[in-house]
Design an enzyme around this catalytic site. Structure first.
Site, PDB file in Angstrom:
ATOM      1  N   GLY A  58      39.124 -52.297 -25.767  1.00 54.06           N
ATOM      2  CA  GLY A  58      39.101 -53.478 -25.074  1.00 54.06           C
ATOM      3  C   GLY A  58      39.327 -53.036 -23.931  1.00 54.06           C
ATOM      4  N   CYS A  85      42.204 -47.730 -30.156  1.00 59.02           N
ATOM      5  CA  CYS A  85      43.162 -47.790 -28.831  1.00 59.02           C
ATOM      6  C   CYS A  85      43.122 -49.229 -28.541  1.00 59.02           C
ATOM      7  CB  CYS A  85      41.725 -47.789 -27.940  1.00 59.02           C
ATOM      8  SG  CYS A  85      42.180 -47.525 -25.928  1.00 59.02           S
ATOM      9  N   TYR A  86      42.522 -50.142 -28.264  1.00 61.20           N
ATOM     10  CA  TYR A  86      43.043 -51.747 -28.146  1.00 61.20           C
ATOM     11  C   TYR A  86      43.716 -52.487 -29.905  1.00 61.20           C
ATOM     12  CZ  TYR A  86      43.501 -56.506 -27.062  1.00 61.20           C
ATOM     13  OH  TYR A  86      44.228 -57.490 -26.656  1.00 61.20           O
ATOM     14  N   HIS A 180      39.780 -42.020 -28.485  1.00 68.53           N
ATOM     15  CA  HIS A 180      39.324 -42.520 -28.536  1.00 68.53           C
ATOM     16  C   HIS A 180      38.002 -41.458 -29.178  1.00 68.53           C
ATOM     17  CE1 HIS A 180      38.754 -46.107 -26.968  1.00 68.53           C
ATOM     18  NE2 HIS A 180      39.248 -45.190 -26.202  1.00 68.53           N
ATOM     19  N   GLU A 182      35.409 -41.266 -31.066  1.00 70.14           N
ATOM     20  CA  GLU A 182      33.747 -41.927 -30.770  1.00 70.14           C
ATOM     21  C   GLU A 182      33.198 -41.581 -29.697  1.00 70.14           C
ATOM     22  OE1 GLU A 182      36.439 -44.298 -30.394  1.00 70.14           O
ATOM     23  OE2 GLU A 182      35.989 -45.490 -28.787  1.00 70.14           O
ATOM     24  N   SER A 234       2.036 -49.994 -25.372  1.00 63.28           N
ATOM     25  CA  SER A 234       2.737 -49.834 -24.416  1.00 63.28           C
ATOM     26  C   SER A 234       2.352 -48.299 -24.116  1.00 63.28           C
ATOM     27  CB  SER A 234       3.469 -50.381 -23.307  1.00 63.28           C
ATOM     28  OG  SER A 234       4.314 -49.526 -23.845  1.00 63.28           O
ATOM     29  N   GLY A 235       3.085 -47.385 -25.042  1.00 61.86           N
ATOM     30  CA  GLY A 235       2.763 -46.138 -24.950  1.00 61.86           C
ATOM     31  C   GLY A 235       3.895 -46.038 -24.945  1.00 61.86           C
ATOM     32  N   GLY A 236       4.410 -46.853 -24.861  1.00 68.46           N
ATOM     33  CA  GLY A 236       6.622 -45.927 -24.534  1.00 68.46           C
ATOM     34  C   GLY A 236       7.029 -45.692 -25.845  1.00 68.46           C
ATOM     35  N   VAL A 237       7.946 -45.623 -26.174  1.00 73.90           N
ATOM     36  CA  VAL A 237       9.248 -45.118 -27.538  1.00 73.90           C
ATOM     37  C   VAL A 237       8.710 -46.079 -28.435  1.00 73.90           C
ATOM     38  CG1 VAL A 237      11.152 -43.653 -28.751  1.00 73.90           C
ATOM     39  CG2 VAL A 237       9.800 -43.859 -26.635  1.00 73.90           C
ATOM     40  N   ASP A 238       9.102 -47.234 -28.151  1.00 74.43           N
ATOM     41  CA  ASP A 238       9.518 -48.393 -28.667  1.00 74.43           C
ATOM     42  C   ASP A 238       7.772 -49.059 -29.905  1.00 74.43           C
ATOM     43  OD1 ASP A 238      11.740 -47.778 -28.269  1.00 74.43           O
ATOM     44  OD2 ASP A 238      12.346 -49.844 -27.372  1.00 74.43           O
ATOM     45  N   SER A 239       7.497 -49.054 -28.509  1.00 75.84           N
ATOM     46  CA  SER A 239       6.191 -49.607 -28.767  1.00 75.84           C
ATOM     47  C   SER A 239       4.908 -48.543 -29.661  1.00 75.84           C
ATOM     48  CB  SER A 239       5.022 -50.935 -28.762  1.00 75.84           C
ATOM     49  OG  SER A 239       4.360 -49.673 -27.681  1.00 75.84           O
ATOM     50  N   LYS A 380      18.279 -46.528 -29.990  1.00 75.65           N
ATOM     51  CA  LYS A 380      16.985 -45.635 -29.175  1.00 75.65           C
ATOM     52  C   LYS A 380      17.157 -43.945 -30.662  1.00 75.65           C
ATOM     53  CE  LYS A 380      13.935 -45.862 -25.923  1.00 75.65           C
ATOM     54  NZ  LYS A 380      13.356 -47.229 -25.279  1.00 75.65           N
TER      55      LYS A 380
END
Ligand code: XMP
Length: 524
Positions: A58, A85-86, A180, A182, A234-239, A380
């Site tokens: 942080g 770290c923090y 870090h 990650e 919508s044709g997007g990834v999520d929907s 995602k």
């Protein structure tokens, strides 16, 4: 059935830019985790019942009085804790050690030497030096360091510039790392996190794509029962992934509405229908509302007003289609975990209350449906992996982001169908060449922009006076800042020639060499 949420890790966020990466790494390892602000309610922490806790980095200076502290309760739960770290520095301060401003600030690569054969780092190294010590290449980013160990702790890592680059109280399973793990620059970072969550916290690796799908289908069936569900596709990834999941869970109780607003990419509408209606047998209502959108946008040139008009027209069309359907009780949404994290409220200016988030074209709250949000725990990458498993074509899942208002923000000023048709074709050529030349995956977003200005050209003996297309391609990690992509000149030359030769109304092609900031990625 495996309980995929049973073995869980809590990540407390102190505001580091890398915190989401910690969560993604832990999930990739196969363990469920949640990311919450460091000042989340104590009851939430107790009820969460974590098998381990990670404290993120942080921006605060741990030595100042008002700097953030981990909730004391975490030290009473009897579970392993890893401070990064923090997170390590505040652990030191809270448990009786000390941190002070480092003599030499460290930003970037560092080599650390593992010490004391700690359960966290033993046998994990990039190389072994002549004296037999394990060495690790890590990513450091700090100006403060721990200078006095708390009672019961020992040093488990050091570097030339940082004497205590890691500490441990192995009896309590408390660990701290100044670097870090990650970030991918720390080569063995994922192995270290894996060691923490699977061996020190003893978590089973049940968070896998197949298990997640089974779990989601089961809970969707339970939530929806015999009711009917509506989804704005919508044709997007999520929907798209929501549609495929609901199709598996409740089959023909699902109805999707796909709105063609006339601002989609070439053949996009047909492709959505092919994938979902024809191939998967999903009930999809295609609303051909192109003219309605063009009419609503007529004579409007202001970018923000255009966005609003497109948003309102979408709601209007969607509601009309929804009203034609009977007995719909649920509305499905493609909300994902980062939306939940971002739209959460705040105690100390950070996320706190978890709210529902409308992201499909921004539907109003007064739609009388209950929400179904199957992706709201997922990042995602996880959504994409589920999409692949459910048979959605990869090019739909791994496509560059496409803004909600579509080509509406890529036709400068007033929108006309003629402009949209020209832009669609130009954009399709650019994408086709990016794919063919193996460059699509090397840029993070690429598209064409239509400029409604005319410039002079010549074809054979004929003079032309036609429109301009701008090519835009950027490299970015977070879309907050971006660098224009250094695409090869010969490639740009070829794309430009194809666009001018194949589209008679284009007489000039330009390449956008603006970084963000000061420019934005989109032109409007
Ligand atoms: P800018 O232009 O702000 O874009 O640098 C950053 C990213 O956001 C996308 N973008 C949008 N997405 N609705 C969306 O859903 C919008 O109105 C919108 N405007 C920009 C843009 O494509 C880029 O990925």
């Amino acid at each position: 059935m495996t309980n995929i949420h049973n073995d869980r890790v809590l990540i407390l966020d102190f505001g580091s830019q890398y915190t989401q990466l910690i969560a993604r790494r832990v999930r990739e390892i196969g363990v469920y985790c949640e990311l919450l602000p460091f000042d989340v309610d104590v009851d939430y922490i107790k009820n969460f019942n974590p098998k381990g806790i990670i404290l993120s980095g942080g921006p605060d200076t741990v030595t100042t009085d008002d700097s953030a502290r981990a909730p004391e309760i975490i030290f009473d739960l009897g579970v392993p804790i890893l401070g990064i770290c923090y997170g390590m520095q505040t652990m030191a301060m809270q448990l009786g050690g000390k941190a002070t401003s480092a003599e030499k600030h460290e930003y970037g690569f560092a080599k650390i030497r593992a010490r004391s054969h700690s359960p966290l780092l033993i046998d994990i190294n990039d190389e072994i030096n002549d004296e037999g010590h394990g060495l690790l290449d890590v990513w450091m980013s700090h100006g403060i360091e721990v200078t006095k160990l708390p009672n019961g702790f020992e040093r488990i890592a050091s570097s030339d510039n940082c004497d205590i680059a890691g500490f441990a109280n192995t009896e309590k399973s408390y660990y701290g790392l100044q670097f870090h793990p990650e970030v991918t620059h720390t080569k063995k970072g994922k192995e270290i996190l894996d060691r923490f969550v699977s061996q020190i916290c003893n978590c089973q690796k049940n968070w896998t794509t197949k298990n997640i799908i089974s779990d989601l289908i089961k809970s969707l069936k339970e939530q929806i029962g015999k009711s009917n569900v509506l989804l704005g596709l919508s044709g997007g990834v999520d929907s798209s992934v929501v549609a495929a999941l609901l199709n598996k869970a409740v089959d023909d109780q699902l109805t999707c509405v796909f709105v063609d607003n006339g601002l989609l990419r070439l053949n996009e509408g047909d492709e959505v229908m092919q994938t979902f209606a024809q191939n998967m047998g999903v009930k999809v209502i295609r609303s051909n509302a192109q003219q309605k959108f063009y009419d609503a946008l007529e004579n409007e040139a202001d970018p923000e007003k255009k966005r609003k008009i497109i948003g309102h027209a979408f709601i209007d069309v969607f509601e009309k289609e929804a009203n034609k359907l009977n007995n719909i009780e649920y509305l499905a949404q493609g909300t994902i975990y980062p939306d939940v994290i971002e739209s959460a409220g705040a105690k100390s200016g950070k996320a706190k209350v978890i709210k529902s988030h409308h992201n499909v074209g921004g539907l109003p709250d007064d739609l009388k449906f209950e929400l179904v949000e199957p992706l709201k725990e997922l990042f995602k990458d996880e959504v994409r992996a589920i999409g692949v498993e459910l048979g959605i074509p990869k090019h739909m899942l791994f496509r560059h982001p496409f803004p909600g208002p579509g080509l509406g923000v890529r036709i400068l000023g007033q929108i006309k169908q003629e402009y949209a048709d020209i832009l669609r074709r130009a954009d399709a050529i650019f994408m086709d060449e990016l794919y063919k030349n193996d460059l699509y995956g090397k840029v993070n977003q690429a598209f064409c922009v239509f400029l409604p200005i005319k410039s002079v050209g010549v074809t054979g003996d004929e003079r032309r006076y036609d429109y301009v297309i701008a090519l835009r391609a950027v490299e970015t990690i977070d879309f907050m800042t971006a660098r224009w992509a250094r695409l090869p000149y010969d490639f740009l030359d070829h794309v430009s020639n194809r666009i001018m030769n194949e589209i008679s109304r284009v007489s000039r092609v330009v390449y956008d060499i603006s970084g963000k900031p000061p420019a934005t990625i989109e032109w409007e």
